[in-house]
Write a protein that holds these residues in place. Structure first.
Motif, PDB file in Angstrom:
ATOM      1  N   ARG A  83       0.792  -1.220   0.000  1.00 21.12           N
ATOM      2  CA  ARG A  83       0.000   0.000   0.000  1.00 21.12           C
ATOM      3  C   ARG A  83       0.837   1.290   0.000  1.00 21.12           C
ATOM      4  N   PRO A  84       1.819   1.399  -0.919  1.00 23.33           N
ATOM      5  CA  PRO A  84       2.566   2.656  -0.994  1.00 23.33           C
ATOM      6  C   PRO A  84       1.734   3.724  -1.699  1.00 23.33           C
ATOM      7  N   GLY A  85       2.091   4.975  -1.492  1.00 33.15           N
ATOM      8  CA  GLY A  85       1.478   6.034  -2.279  1.00 33.15           C
ATOM      9  C   GLY A  85       1.867   5.835  -3.740  1.00 33.15           C
ATOM     10  N   VAL A  86       0.952   6.052  -4.652  1.00 32.50           N
ATOM     11  CA  VAL A  86       1.223   5.809  -6.077  1.00 32.50           C
ATOM     12  C   VAL A  86       2.387   6.684  -6.555  1.00 32.50           C
ATOM     13  N   GLU A  87       2.615   7.818  -5.914  1.00 32.09           N
ATOM     14  CA  GLU A  87       3.728   8.680  -6.310  1.00 32.09           C
ATOM     15  C   GLU A  87       5.090   8.045  -6.010  1.00 32.09           C
ATOM     16  N   MET A  88       5.107   7.011  -5.176  1.00 33.48           N
ATOM     17  CA  MET A  88       6.350   6.309  -4.851  1.00 33.48           C
ATOM     18  C   MET A  88       6.751   5.294  -5.926  1.00 33.48           C
ATOM     19  N   VAL A  89       5.800   4.846  -6.721  1.00 27.51           N
ATOM     20  CA  VAL A  89       6.048   3.741  -7.650  1.00 27.51           C
ATOM     21  C   VAL A  89       7.141   4.040  -8.678  1.00 27.51           C
ATOM     22  N   PRO A  90       7.178   5.216  -9.315  1.00 31.04           N
ATOM     23  CA  PRO A  90       8.281   5.455 -10.263  1.00 31.04           C
ATOM     24  C   PRO A  90       9.665   5.333  -9.607  1.00 31.04           C
ATOM     25  N   SER A  91       9.806   5.809  -8.380  1.00 33.68           N
ATOM     26  CA  SER A  91      11.085   5.683  -7.675  1.00 33.68           C
ATOM     27  C   SER A  91      11.387   4.228  -7.323  1.00 33.68           C
ATOM     28  N   LEU A  92      10.354   3.463  -6.975  1.00 30.60           N
ATOM     29  CA  LEU A  92      10.531   2.039  -6.701  1.00 30.60           C
ATOM     30  C   LEU A  92      10.987   1.299  -7.956  1.00 30.60           C
ATOM     31  N   ILE A  93      10.391   1.626  -9.088  1.00 29.83           N
ATOM     32  CA  ILE A  93      10.770   0.996 -10.360  1.00 29.83           C
ATOM     33  C   ILE A  93      12.219   1.329 -10.690  1.00 29.83           C
ATOM     34  N   ALA A  94      12.584   2.587 -10.559  1.00 30.16           N
ATOM     35  CA  ALA A  94      13.960   3.000 -10.864  1.00 30.16           C
ATOM     36  C   ALA A  94      14.956   2.289  -9.949  1.00 30.16           C
ATOM     37  N   LEU A  95      14.611   2.159  -8.671  1.00 28.74           N
ATOM     38  CA  LEU A  95      15.496   1.489  -7.723  1.00 28.74           C
ATOM     39  C   LEU A  95      15.636   0.003  -8.063  1.00 28.74           C
ATOM     40  N   ALA A  96      14.527  -0.666  -8.354  1.00 28.61           N
ATOM     41  CA  ALA A  96      14.576  -2.090  -8.713  1.00 28.61           C
ATOM     42  C   ALA A  96      15.400  -2.299  -9.982  1.00 28.61           C
ATOM     43  N   ALA A  97      15.273  -1.405 -10.945  1.00 26.80           N
ATOM     44  CA  ALA A  97      16.072  -1.512 -12.173  1.00 26.80           C
ATOM     45  C   ALA A  97      17.556  -1.305 -11.862  1.00 26.80           C
ATOM     46  N   ARG A  98      17.836  -0.361 -10.997  1.00 21.75           N
ATOM     47  CA  ARG A  98      19.243  -0.053 -10.667  1.00 21.75           C
ATOM     48  C   ARG A  98      19.933  -1.210  -9.949  1.00 21.75           C
ATOM     49  N   VAL A  99      19.223  -1.880  -9.042  1.00 22.31           N
ATOM     50  CA  VAL A  99      19.856  -2.996  -8.314  1.00 22.31           C
ATOM     51  C   VAL A  99      19.535  -4.346  -8.954  1.00 22.31           C
ATOM     52  N   ASN A 100      18.765  -4.320 -10.051  1.00 22.04           N
ATOM     53  CA  ASN A 100      18.413  -5.515 -10.813  1.00 22.04           C
ATOM     54  C   ASN A 100      17.712  -6.568  -9.963  1.00 22.04           C
ATOM     55  N   CYS A 101      16.524  -6.208  -9.496  1.00 25.76           N
ATOM     56  CA  CYS A 101      15.707  -7.163  -8.751  1.00 25.76           C
ATOM     57  C   CYS A 101      14.250  -6.990  -9.151  1.00 25.76           C
TER      58      CYS A 101
END
Length: 135
Positions: A83-101
């Motif tokens: 249940r994160p704020g939807v505004e957090m999702v782009p940063s979550l995607i960028a972080l997952a791409a950066r650490v490859n998970c």
């Protein structure tokens, strides 16, 4: 309230059976998913923007997903948020791409980001996979 705890336990069970090193972003006051994952030995840590959050038996560190400390996430095979704020999702995607998970998100109500990512059903719960690890 009982229904929400069932959701978090279902999420935790799904993650615990599929991942070895997960990081929860935005744990807040809802540690149920993290506790299930930790009991299975698959939780690396939890983060939250607010300092001072403590949950017995869990490692919780302060971090801002909009300016993350990459070292907290390196080596994870999953980043997830309940249940994160939807505004957090782009940063979550960028972080997952950066650490490859992988990145899994359980949204509040009918909230989704963009096209909703890949739908992942874990029992009665629908997760959204917005990033997959590249082998």
């Amino acid at each position: 309230m009982r229904h929400y705890k069932h959701i978090e336990r279902s999420i935790g069970e799904y993650i615990a059976t599929r991942y070895r090193r997960a990081v929860e972003v935005g744990i807040g006051n809802n540690p149920d998913a993290a506790r299930v994952i930790a009991a299975a030995g698959a939780l690396a840590r939890c983060t939250d923007i607010r300092s001072g959050i403590r949950h017995e038996g869990l490692t919780v560190v302060t971090d801002d997903i909009f300016e993350p400390d990459i070292r907290l996430y390196e080596g994870a095979d999953l980043i997830y948020a309940v249940r994160p704020g939807v505004e957090m999702v782009p940063s979550l995607i960028a972080l997952a791409a950066r650490v490859n998970c992988d990145l899994l998100v359980y949204h509040l109500g009918c909230e989704i980001y963009g096209d909703g990512g890949e739908i992942v059903e874990c029992g009665p719960v629908v997760l959204h996979c917005y990033h997959r690890r590249i082998p």
